[in-house]
Design a protein around this motif. Sequence first.
Motif: not given
Length: 141
Positions: A55-60, A73-77, A102-105, A135-141
């Motif tokens: 709620m504070r940042t708008g990033r889930v 969500k998305g920090d590594t991918s 953005t991208g896949v969930a 290929t994104v560098g992390k197999a689980k996000d």
Amino acid sequence: MSRTPTTYPQAAIEKFLAAVRFDGQGLVPAIAQQHGTGEVLMMAWMDRDAVAETMRTGRVCYWSRSRKAPWRKGDTSGHIQELVELRIDCDGDTLLAEVEQTGVACHTGRHNCFFRAIRNGELEEIAPVEIDMATVGKAKD
């Protein structure tokens, strides 16, 4: 379509948190839904801090039960979820995060996590892999 993520002032965050019924482990299920289409992308868990950060940042942000740590969500991918609106159900025990994905969930590289269904009596994969997450560098996000 690019939009500014929704953020909330501290007073609103406190009111929202007061309405949430966290379980015995301090968690609440959160469903991520694509804004505009209504597509259910995924379900994950949030703790009090994850709700407040979202709620504070708008990033889930979620709580990873396997890592026992916050998981934005998305920090590594790079496959992020920006908050459009955070909602709470009638009982206060489930959240709905309306997001711009953005991208896949899904960590499998599919657009959402609900890609299996019974078809002709068999459990089948009904959605294709869109990206090789290795290929994104992390197999689980």
